[in-house]
Motif scaffolding. Structure first.
Motif, PDB file in Angstrom:
ATOM      1  N   MET A 150       0.855  -1.172   0.000  1.00  0.00           N
ATOM      2  CA  MET A 150       0.000   0.000   0.000  1.00  0.00           C
ATOM      3  C   MET A 150       0.897   1.230   0.000  1.00  0.00           C
ATOM      4  O   MET A 150       1.850   1.320   0.768  1.00  0.00           O
ATOM      5  N   LYS A 151       0.556   2.187  -0.850  1.00  0.00           N
ATOM      6  CA  LYS A 151       1.329   3.421  -0.978  1.00  0.00           C
ATOM      7  C   LYS A 151       0.566   4.566  -0.301  1.00  0.00           C
ATOM      8  O   LYS A 151      -0.634   4.735  -0.525  1.00  0.00           O
ATOM      9  N   ILE A 152       1.297   5.349   0.503  1.00  0.00           N
ATOM     10  CA  ILE A 152       0.691   6.410   1.302  1.00  0.00           C
ATOM     11  C   ILE A 152       1.371   7.742   1.013  1.00  0.00           C
ATOM     12  O   ILE A 152       2.596   7.822   0.956  1.00  0.00           O
ATOM     13  N   GLY A 153       0.559   8.781   0.873  1.00  0.00           N
ATOM     14  CA  GLY A 153       1.050  10.146   0.788  1.00  0.00           C
ATOM     15  C   GLY A 153       0.711  10.870   2.077  1.00  0.00           C
ATOM     16  O   GLY A 153      -0.379  10.692   2.626  1.00  0.00           O
ATOM     17  N   ILE A 154       1.641  11.682   2.565  1.00  0.00           N
ATOM     18  CA  ILE A 154       1.444  12.398   3.836  1.00  0.00           C
ATOM     19  C   ILE A 154       1.553  13.894   3.590  1.00  0.00           C
ATOM     20  O   ILE A 154       2.550  14.372   3.038  1.00  0.00           O
ATOM     21  N   ILE A 155       0.523  14.602   4.006  1.00  0.00           N
ATOM     22  CA  ILE A 155       0.520  16.064   3.970  1.00  0.00           C
ATOM     23  C   ILE A 155       0.462  16.528   5.408  1.00  0.00           C
ATOM     24  O   ILE A 155      -0.444  16.145   6.156  1.00  0.00           O
ATOM     25  N   GLY A 156       1.419  17.347   5.816  1.00  0.00           N
ATOM     26  CA  GLY A 156       1.384  17.818   7.194  1.00  0.00           C
ATOM     27  C   GLY A 156       2.655  18.506   7.610  1.00  0.00           C
ATOM     28  O   GLY A 156       3.489  18.883   6.787  1.00  0.00           O
ATOM     29  N   GLN A 157       2.779  18.640   8.927  1.00  0.00           N
ATOM     30  CA  GLN A 157       3.913  19.374   9.453  1.00  0.00           C
ATOM     31  C   GLN A 157       4.164  19.034  10.915  1.00  0.00           C
ATOM     32  O   GLN A 157       3.373  18.355  11.554  1.00  0.00           O
ATOM     33  N   LYS A 158       5.278  19.504  11.375  1.00  0.00           N
ATOM     34  CA  LYS A 158       5.688  19.457  12.778  1.00  0.00           C
ATOM     35  C   LYS A 158       5.755  18.032  13.319  1.00  0.00           C
ATOM     36  O   LYS A 158       5.893  17.062  12.577  1.00  0.00           O
ATOM     37  N   TRP A 159       5.682  17.919  14.638  1.00  0.00           N
ATOM     38  CA  TRP A 159       5.888  16.643  15.323  1.00  0.00           C
ATOM     39  C   TRP A 159       4.898  15.583  14.854  1.00  0.00           C
ATOM     40  O   TRP A 159       5.283  14.439  14.581  1.00  0.00           O
ATOM     41  N   LEU A 160       3.632  15.928  14.765  1.00  0.00           N
ATOM     42  CA  LEU A 160       2.606  14.939  14.416  1.00  0.00           C
ATOM     43  C   LEU A 160       2.892  14.294  13.065  1.00  0.00           C
ATOM     44  O   LEU A 160       2.933  13.072  12.942  1.00  0.00           O
ATOM     45  N   ALA A 161       3.097  15.100  12.037  1.00  0.00           N
ATOM     46  CA  ALA A 161       3.329  14.549  10.705  1.00  0.00           C
ATOM     47  C   ALA A 161       4.627  13.747  10.653  1.00  0.00           C
ATOM     48  O   ALA A 161       4.687  12.697  10.009  1.00  0.00           O
ATOM     49  N   HIS A 162       5.645  14.218  11.332  1.00  0.00           N
ATOM     50  CA  HIS A 162       6.923  13.505  11.348  1.00  0.00           C
ATOM     51  C   HIS A 162       6.775  12.140  12.016  1.00  0.00           C
ATOM     52  O   HIS A 162       7.306  11.130  11.528  1.00  0.00           O
TER      53      HIS A 162
END
Length: 187
Positions: free
Chosen positions: A1-13
């Motif tokens: 499964m391929k995942i794209g992540i949009i976000g920032q800071k501690w949570l996204a990391h």
């Protein structure tokens, strides 16, 4: 499964670190080059988009199975949501309560003793999509929005976003319950 992540800071990391252990990462999208997820994505060799500079259009070239928004603070239009079979986000409240950017502050100001987090399906309306997963926590006396976020809501978001990916991988779907139904059930 391929995942794209949009976000920032501690949570996204943290979401990125945990998801890349089990899944292929198609891309990461961050507000700018100063974010820790930008550095992690570059170092890991994944495509990285800085959406404040480039917009979200470059993501159209990176189809994924799951699009995850983790502390993104950017509206994801239908065209971008369409690159994924499923598009989800995390909101630090028990939706449909306290929608919007100041949900933690709003819960504290309202005198709520309990709050929580929601993983929900992204739609054309902000914080309004069907609920996939929710969890709750107490708001401690004297707690600030920052301390509540760090103590409970951010770690809860990581856990639930990873759970959603695992659920999709194992069962082929992510649960979805309409927020209006939740409102009626609680009332």
């Amino acid at each position: 499964m391929k995942i794209g992540i949009i976000g920032q800071k501690w949570l996204a990391h943290q979401v990125f670190d945990q998801l890349r252990q089990s899944y292929e990462i198609g891309f990461v999208a961050v507000p700018d080059e100063t974010d820790r997820l930008h550095t992690a994505g570059i170092e890991a060799g994944f495509p990285v988009v800085c959406y404040k500079k480039e917009g979200l259009q470059p993501l159209l070239d990176h189809p994924v199975d799951l699009l995850v928004c983790a502390h993104a603070f950017v509206f994801i239009p239908a065209e971008v949501r369409g690159i994924a079979s499923h598009a989800i986000g995390y909101h630090p409240s028990l939706l449909p309560l306290h929608k919007g950017r100041h949900s933690i502050e709003d819960a504290i100001k309202a005198g709520d003793r309990i709050t929580g987090g929601t993983v929900y399906h992204l739609t054309d309306d902000i914080d309004a999509g069907p609920v996939a997963f929710q969890n709750w926590c107490f708001i401690h006396n004297g707690e600030t929005a920052t301390s509540l976020w760090r103590r409970a809501l951010a770690p809860m978001g990581v856990e639930m976003l990873v759970r959603a990916a695992d659920h999709l991988s194992a069962y082929g779907f992510i649960p979805a319950e309409d927020q209006e139904e939740i409102s009626r059930a609680v009332a």
